[in-house]
Enzyme design. Structure first.
Site, PDB file in Angstrom:
ATOM      1  N   PHE A   1       1.013  -1.168  -0.005  1.00  9.93           N
ATOM      2  CA  PHE A   1       0.054   0.027   0.023  1.00  9.93           C
ATOM      3  C   PHE A   1       0.902   1.448  -0.084  1.00  9.93           C
ATOM      4  O   PHE A   1       2.053   1.115   0.357  1.00  9.93           O
ATOM      5  CB  PHE A   1      -0.677  -0.127   1.234  1.00  9.93           C
ATOM      6  CG  PHE A   1      -2.187  -0.663   1.167  1.00  9.93           C
ATOM      7  CD1 PHE A   1      -3.235   0.150   0.727  1.00  9.93           C
ATOM      8  CD2 PHE A   1      -2.136  -2.149   1.367  1.00  9.93           C
ATOM      9  CE1 PHE A   1      -4.516  -0.759   0.710  1.00  9.93           C
ATOM     10  CE2 PHE A   1      -3.359  -2.784   1.280  1.00  9.93           C
ATOM     11  CZ  PHE A   1      -4.722  -2.152   0.763  1.00  9.93           C
TER      12      PHE A   1
ATOM     13  N   ILE B   1     -16.648   9.676  -2.934  1.00 11.36           N
ATOM     14  CA  ILE B   1     -15.443   9.878  -3.581  1.00 11.36           C
ATOM     15  C   ILE B   1     -14.958   8.468  -3.959  1.00 11.36           C
ATOM     16  O   ILE B   1     -14.385   8.332  -5.181  1.00 11.36           O
ATOM     17  CB  ILE B   1     -14.377  10.709  -2.846  1.00 11.36           C
ATOM     18  CG1 ILE B   1     -14.829  12.090  -2.758  1.00 11.36           C
ATOM     19  CG2 ILE B   1     -12.900  10.698  -3.442  1.00 11.36           C
ATOM     20  CD1 ILE B   1     -13.723  12.874  -1.508  1.00 11.36           C
ATOM     21  N   GLU B   2     -14.826   7.802  -3.026  1.00  7.17           N
ATOM     22  CA  GLU B   2     -14.362   6.096  -3.186  1.00  7.17           C
ATOM     23  C   GLU B   2     -15.224   5.738  -4.564  1.00  7.17           C
ATOM     24  O   GLU B   2     -14.591   5.073  -5.426  1.00  7.17           O
ATOM     25  CB  GLU B   2     -14.624   5.236  -2.064  1.00  7.17           C
ATOM     26  CG  GLU B   2     -13.534   5.636  -1.032  1.00  7.17           C
ATOM     27  CD  GLU B   2     -13.940   4.639   0.226  1.00  7.17           C
ATOM     28  OE1 GLU B   2     -12.851   4.825   1.156  1.00  7.17           O
ATOM     29  OE2 GLU B   2     -14.642   4.059   0.094  1.00  7.17           O
TER      30      GLU B   2
ATOM     31  N   ARG C   1     -14.042   2.303  -6.411  1.00  4.28           N
ATOM     32  CA  ARG C   1     -13.657   1.282  -5.471  1.00  4.28           C
ATOM     33  C   ARG C   1     -14.471   0.227  -5.463  1.00  4.28           C
ATOM     34  O   ARG C   1     -15.827   0.291  -5.437  1.00  4.28           O
ATOM     35  CB  ARG C   1     -13.448   1.962  -3.906  1.00  4.28           C
ATOM     36  CG  ARG C   1     -13.173   1.017  -3.083  1.00  4.28           C
ATOM     37  CD  ARG C   1     -12.909   1.339  -1.697  1.00  4.28           C
ATOM     38  NE  ARG C   1     -12.889   0.134  -0.631  1.00  4.28           N
ATOM     39  CZ  ARG C   1     -12.252   0.086   0.312  1.00  4.28           C
ATOM     40  NH1 ARG C   1     -12.190   1.556   1.064  1.00  4.28           N
ATOM     41  NH2 ARG C   1     -12.397  -0.837   1.463  1.00  4.28           N
TER      42      ARG C   1
ATOM     43  N   ARG D   1      -7.503  -2.306  -2.804  1.00  5.68           N
ATOM     44  CA  ARG D   1      -8.393  -1.035  -3.015  1.00  5.68           C
ATOM     45  C   ARG D   1      -7.676  -0.073  -4.023  1.00  5.68           C
ATOM     46  O   ARG D   1      -6.583   0.242  -3.473  1.00  5.68           O
ATOM     47  CB  ARG D   1      -9.150  -0.719  -2.023  1.00  5.68           C
ATOM     48  CG  ARG D   1      -8.229  -0.137  -0.763  1.00  5.68           C
ATOM     49  CD  ARG D   1      -8.468  -0.528   0.392  1.00  5.68           C
ATOM     50  NE  ARG D   1      -8.276  -1.475   0.949  1.00  5.68           N
ATOM     51  CZ  ARG D   1      -8.159  -2.169   2.216  1.00  5.68           C
ATOM     52  NH1 ARG D   1      -8.548  -1.091   3.076  1.00  5.68           N
ATOM     53  NH2 ARG D   1      -8.098  -3.252   2.727  1.00  5.68           N
TER      54      ARG D   1
ATOM     55  N   ASP E   1      -8.884   4.046  -0.407  1.00  3.21           N
ATOM     56  CA  ASP E   1      -9.574   3.703   0.815  1.00  3.21           C
ATOM     57  C   ASP E   1      -9.380   5.021   1.803  1.00  3.21           C
ATOM     58  O   ASP E   1      -8.307   5.789   1.859  1.00  3.21           O
ATOM     59  CB  ASP E   1      -8.495   2.773   1.745  1.00  3.21           C
ATOM     60  CG  ASP E   1      -9.435   2.342   2.839  1.00  3.21           C
ATOM     61  OD1 ASP E   1     -10.590   2.392   3.080  1.00  3.21           O
ATOM     62  OD2 ASP E   1      -8.717   1.776   3.755  1.00  3.21           O
TER      63      ASP E   1
ATOM     64  N   ASP F   1     -10.682   7.067   5.264  1.00  2.84           N
ATOM     65  CA  ASP F   1     -11.221   6.676   6.502  1.00  2.84           C
ATOM     66  C   ASP F   1     -11.260   7.775   7.722  1.00  2.84           C
ATOM     67  O   ASP F   1     -10.185   8.687   7.387  1.00  2.84           O
ATOM     68  CB  ASP F   1     -10.708   5.440   7.161  1.00  2.84           C
ATOM     69  CG  ASP F   1     -10.780   4.289   6.764  1.00  2.84           C
ATOM     70  OD1 ASP F   1     -12.002   3.795   6.417  1.00  2.84           O
ATOM     71  OD2 ASP F   1      -9.838   3.507   6.423  1.00  2.84           O
TER      72      ASP F   1
END
Length: 270
Positions: A172, A195-196, A201, A210, A213, A215
């Site tokens: 990642f 947005i994801e 996604r 993914r 991501d 959060d």
């Protein structure tokens, strides 16, 4: 916090559920309370360190009358949004919208709604392990910057990290952001999910690969757990890919449950 007040500001507009209200219009009365630091304006007489309330009133009147709303709740939200996004120096705004000619059929002074909205400090974690990872992170950050209810204040450098949970996948690229937002936690999460989704996604495997991501790690010092969102983000103290970039931009941020600073949690994790 220092205050500026605007009281009994009368505006004629065409809001209401009934057709007569929209066609004929009626009087509305606004009380506005602004919370903002005024010490520098008071010491320097610099208007740029305060709010020109004449210009603010003209702007509120324009926003209030350019569209017809069924509910005064919607009109009040629009006023609060305009005030905060036009004058970022304002920390919070309280809007009381009174409707003295409300079609109730009984004598009342007025019907009214009162809301309070403000800027909040939030920290986000961003990550990607599909395609051009750096481009993916920058695209997501750009989309956040284009959101009028969000101001991106700090962006960490990006770090390469091993996958967590499901380890059979590519590395990642992770980072952290500090933002200011007028969105509540629920609507902030909605914006991140939007947005994801725009970035395509796909959620098929838990902790799986993914393209992006996003959060919410912290939101002010709020502690929240419901069916939609948990704040602070659960188990973030176990995840170096969260703590390391976060420590770069907010090492002294205190976890409201663990009562530990970010840099200390990172040291203990290592």
């Amino acid at each position: 916090m220092d205050k500026i007040y605007i009281k009994n500001f009368e505006i004629f507009a065409n809001h209401g559920v009934f057709s007569e209200e929209k066609n004929l219009g009626q009087k509305f009365i606004l009380d506005i309370e602004l919370s903002l630091p005024l010490e520098e304006a008071g010491k320097t007489e610099n208007l740029k360190k305060s709010v020109h309330y004449g210009e603010l009133c003209l702007g509120i009147e324009r926003v209030f009358t350019e569209k017809s709303y069924d509910l005064i709740e919607s009109a009040a939200e629009k006023i609060a949004e305009f005030t905060l996004t036009t004058y970022p120096i304002i920390k919070s705004v309280k809007v009381k919208l009174k409707k003295p000619w409300a079609p109730i059929g009984r004598h009342v002074d007025y019907a009214a709604v009162e809301i309070e909205r403000g800027w909040h400090e939030a920290y986000l974690s961003v990550g990607s392990n599909i395609g051009n990872k750096e481009d993916n992170l920058n695209i997501a950050i750009k989309m956040l910057k284009e959101t009028k209810e969000v101001m991106v204040e700090k962006v960490s450098s990006f770090i390469v990290t091993e996958p967590w949970g499901n380890v059979d996948q590519d590395e990642f690229l992770n980072g952290a952001l500090m933002i200011r937002t007028t969105l509540s936690p629920k609507y902030l999460l909605d914006k991140l999910l939007e947005i994801e989704e725009k970035m395509h996604r796909v959620r098929e495997v838990k902790w799986g690969p993914r393209i992006i991501d996003l959060d919410v790690i912290f939101y002010d010092d709020l502690v929240l757990e419901d069916d939609y969102i948990t704040i602070p983000h659960p188990r973030m103290e176990e995840r170096e890919f969260v703590l390391k970039p976060l420590s770069e931009i907010a090492p002294n941020k205190v976890h409201p449950l663990l009562n530990k600073r970010i840099f200390k949690m990172l040291e203990e994790l290592k």
